[in-house]
Every structure is written in structure tokens, then in C-alpha cells.
Write an enzyme that holds these catalytic residues in place. Structure first.
Site, short mmCIF file in Angstrom:
data_model
loop_
_atom_site.label_atom_id
_atom_site.label_comp_id
_atom_site.label_asym_id
_atom_site.label_seq_id
_atom_site.Cartn_x
_atom_site.Cartn_y
_atom_site.Cartn_z
N HIS A 26 -49.01 110.37 71.98
CA HIS A 26 -48.85 109.60 70.71
C HIS A 26 -48.21 108.50 70.95
O HIS A 26 -48.27 107.52 70.29
CB HIS A 26 -47.85 110.64 69.71
CG HIS A 26 -47.58 109.96 68.31
ND1 HIS A 26 -48.48 109.42 67.52
CD2 HIS A 26 -46.41 109.98 67.51
CE1 HIS A 26 -47.92 109.05 66.62
NE2 HIS A 26 -46.59 109.26 66.56
N SER B 68 -46.96 104.58 64.35
CA SER B 68 -46.68 105.64 63.52
C SER B 68 -46.04 105.30 62.29
O SER B 68 -46.79 104.48 61.60
CB SER B 68 -45.68 106.79 64.17
OG SER B 68 -45.75 107.79 63.63
N ASP C 286 -51.71 104.38 66.82
CA ASP C 286 -51.62 105.67 66.60
C ASP C 286 -51.21 106.43 65.41
O ASP C 286 -50.69 107.41 65.21
CB ASP C 286 -51.17 106.39 67.70
CG ASP C 286 -51.62 107.70 68.24
OD1 ASP C 286 -52.98 107.74 68.41
OD2 ASP C 286 -50.96 108.74 68.32
#
Length: 415
Positions: A367, A210, A236
């Protein structure tokens, strides 16, 4: 039951083999290095996930398990699925790296398992609101596959145990600019080299989840580490979908709890809400996300978030703007690991079809890919390193060379 019936049942049971455990072939092996095993109560977990967090154990009937007992009389086993795990189960040591800037004294905190021989060093950077322990379970799995590999996982500023103080005693101004976070990562890598007394850095594989994906990409594009960066992997996060998702961040932050009565309840919330889908990962990473207030406003719920994500809002767009272009232009092998192909933007879809980077998808992960499926993530990362490894391949000598060498030795002996 009569004596005759008892004797008949005993004779039948004696013919069966001892208990044989049954395993789900899709289940992630996330047992920490200290061998702690997890017990989970099947009715509390979603069986759709392939992680060990959501797989209920299969009960094998046997004489020792009260086959004929009534269900209500079976003892209920206690679960330890919300008990915290320590970082020592996953890393060999922790580092405290000091750095002075014009107005700040920073003590970076990081976890490390040093590489051995000529093994690579995987440098991990977590996402916003997480900590270095977000990669704990994945780090353990990497070492199972590639024992000589090292793992360095840091706590970013205002996260985990990293601390900042102003030299004049004034409150610390929040600075989450991408440039600042990139300099922090470089300081940790160089500081680690100094503390570990390495003459030179080992080969590096940068891994970021992220926000961490934006940071490691920025560092790779900057080129300050030179040829030591073999490759980098982004987990991700994609520029287009990330910027689109920022619009719903306020809604997400308003719906999650602001306080918890205990660390166990926080671990349970992360798992039940499917924020983290693997119990081992949640047990080691969640405690580092919280801090206990000394004088809590609510004594029944004294545990609060260590990092206030709402405070990072002014920097969100800065993190991801131009990410796709930098990801494609930086030198080194490139891996994009996603939870779904729907996250790809147009620029990356075209580049992927042109073979400019490697793409792997874990559709059953959320996630937090590295926490939900640490073993699969580790396999992807190790394979990615091996494809980009520049260590010279040592081939065995040719048969003709061996025969010629022996002939020369024999001739020298005759003389």
C-alpha cells in the site's frame, strides 16, 4: 595443508581479478544523501520483493573473505537496518508555519527542499497515520533525476510534529473533515511561499497517498491555486475499493501492536510485517509515527502511536465519497499510481480506457508505494511532470537563419 599445497593455492588465487561487487538489477537504489549504506541479513528478508529491503547481498569468494573457513567460524556482521535516519538526510530544511483560526492556533510542520531555477515544486500529502517523512526516500530519488525540482512534504494535523492548541485552553476537538484538511494544505502552501520569500508560487505537482490522495484531489478540484497546479498524482487510493476496505479497518487496527519497547523494534515490526518493504524508508519514516510516554503505563514498552487511527473513523467515508468524479473533473494532468489493477472501480476503468488520465501499476509494492519502491515512484512522477510541463521549449536557431545572419554581418563589415 603442506607447503606445496599452499604454494599451489596462492598461485591459483593470484590469477583472479580483485573483488567485483555483484548487484541485483531489480534492486532499488535508496541510499540516502549522506551516503549511509544498508547491510541486511539474507535469512531475515523475503526475496520476492524488488526493493532493496528484501535483497540479500551476493558474497563473492576471495582470499580476504576466508574462503576456506568453516561456516561456524565466520564472524556475524552486525546490521544497522533498524537504526533511525534523520530527515536531514533527505530534505534541506524544516518549516513551522503558524495559522490562527477562530478558536485554534495551529503550527504546521513541513519538510522542504526548495526548487532551483524554474524547477517545479512537488507538494506531498501523506496518508492517515503517517507523516511527511513518508515521502522522504521518494523525495531524494526525485532530486537525483530532476535536481532542480523542489519537494514540500507536510505533517497533517494531529500527525508528526504539527501542533494544535485552543485559544481558551480547552481540549482540541478532532476535525478530520476533508474540507478542513484541504484548507490545511492550502495554508501550508501559502505559508511556504511567505517563508521562502517567493514572489509567486512555482509550478506545482500535487502528490497524495491514500487519504492524502483525497486531499490533493479536493484541492485541485477547488481551483484555489489556479493555473499553478500543473498536475496531480494519487497514490494507491480509489473511491470504490477504499470504501470497501473501510469495513476491515477495525480488524487491522486490532491486530497491530499498540506499544513498542523502542524505535528500533517499531522499525523492525513495520518491515517484518511488510507494512513497509524498504528498510531505508522505514528507518526514516517510522520514528515520526511514534512518541514516548512521559509516564508510561508499561515501562517496558513506552513508545506509542502518535496518531490514534481509531479516532478518525467517523471521517473515513467523508474522505473518499465522490473521489473518482473529482479526480476526473479537476483541471490539470492526472496520474493514478496503484499497487494493483484490482483496485480500479468501474468509473475509473472506463475513464482509463478513454485516455482521461495516466495509470501506472507497481504490482510488487504494498500500500505504501512511495516507501516500498521510492526510485520507481520517483521516475513515474518526474516523467508525469515532464509530460505536463508548460515551460516553453527553446529550439536551436535554424541553419538558414544562422547563414543569413553571418551574411548580414559580413556585408556590414564591408561598408
Amino acid at each position: 595443508m603442506s607447503d606445496l599445497q599452499r604454494a599451489f593455492v596462492k598461485a591459483k588465487l593470484a590469477k583472479y581479478p580483485p573483488d567485483i561487487p555483484i548487484f541485483d538489477e531489480n534492486e532499488e537504489d535508496t541510499t540516502p544523501r549522506n551516503g549511509a549504506m544498508l547491510e541486511e541479513e539474507g535469512e531475515e528478508f523475503d526475496s520476492s520483493s524488488t526493493s532493496s529491503a528484501s535483497s540479500a547481498g551476493t558474497v563473492v569468494p576471495s582470499p580476504s573473505r576466508n574462503l576456506f573457513a568453516k561456516p561456524n567460524s565466520l564472524p556475524r556482521q552486525r546490521t544497522n537496518s533498524t537504526e533511525s535516519l534523520t530527515w536531514r538526510d533527505f530534505f534541506s530544511r524544516e518549516l513551522f508555519i503558524e495559522r490562527d483560526t477562530d478558536d485554534l492556533h495551529i503550527v504546521y510542520h513541513a519538510y522542504i527542499t526548495p526548487p532551483t531555477d524554474s524547477g517545479p515544486l512537488f507538494v506531498m500529502h501523506h496518508g492517515a497515520g503517517s507523516s511527511g517523512l513518508s515521502f522522504a526516500a521518494c523525495a531524494s530519488e526525485i532530486r537525483k533525476i530532476l535536481p532542480e525540482a523542489g519537494i514540500l512534504s507536510l505533517d497533517a494535523r494531529h500527525h508528526g510534529s504539527t501542533t494544535l492548541e485552543t485559544k481558551d485552553g480547552n481540549p482540541v476537538q478532532l476535525d478530520y473533515r476533508l474540507e478542513t484538511l484541504s484548507q490545511d494544505l492550502l495554508a501550508v502552501i501559502r505559508g511556504t511561499q511567505t517563508q521562502m520569500v517567493w514572489e509567486s508560487l512555482p509550478d506545482l505537482v500535487l502528490v497524495g497517498h491514500s487519504l492524502g490522495g483525497a486531499v490533493i484531489t479536493d484541492v485541485a478540484k477547488g481551483g484555489e491555486l489556479g493555473a499553478k497546479v500543473l498536475a496531480y498524482a494519487v497514490l494507491d487510493v480509489v473511491e470504490g475499493s477504499a470504501i470497501d476496505a473501510l469495513q476491515s479497518m477495525d480488524t487491522y487496527l486490532s491486530t497491530r501492536p499498540t506499544r513498542f519497547p523502542s524505535l528500533s523494534s517499531a522499525i523492525e515490526w513495520h518491515f517484518r510485517s511488510r507494512t513497509i518493504r524498504n528498510t531505508t524508508s522505514a528507518r526514516v519514516s517510522v520514528p515520526s509515527l511514534l512518541t514516548e510516554e512521559e509516564t508510561p503505563s508499561d515501562t517496558s514498552r513506552p513508545w506509542i502511536w502518535r496518531t490514534n487511527l481509531a479516532d478518525t473513523k467517523p471521517f473515513w467515508e467523508d474522505w473518499y465519497k465522490g473521489l473518482s468524479k473529482k479526480f476526473l473533473e479537476a483541471k490539470g494532468g492526472k496520474l493514478l499510481l496503484l499497487a494493483g489493477t484490482d483496485r480500479l472501480d468501474k468509473e475509473l476503468m472506463i475513464a482509463q480506457m478513454q485516455g482521461k488520465y495516466s495509470l501506472q501499476v507497481l504490482p510488487l509494492a504494498g500500500h505504501f508505494i512511495q516507501e516500498d519502491q521510492p526510485a520507481k515512484t520517483a521516475r513515474f512522477l518526474v516523467d508525469f511532470f515532464k509530460r505536463n510541463d508548460r515551460t516553453p521549449l527553446v529550439l536551436p536557431p535554424k541553419v538558414g537563419d544562422i547563414m543569413a545572419s553571418k551574411a548580414m554581418e559580413k556585408g556590414a563589415g564591408l561598408k
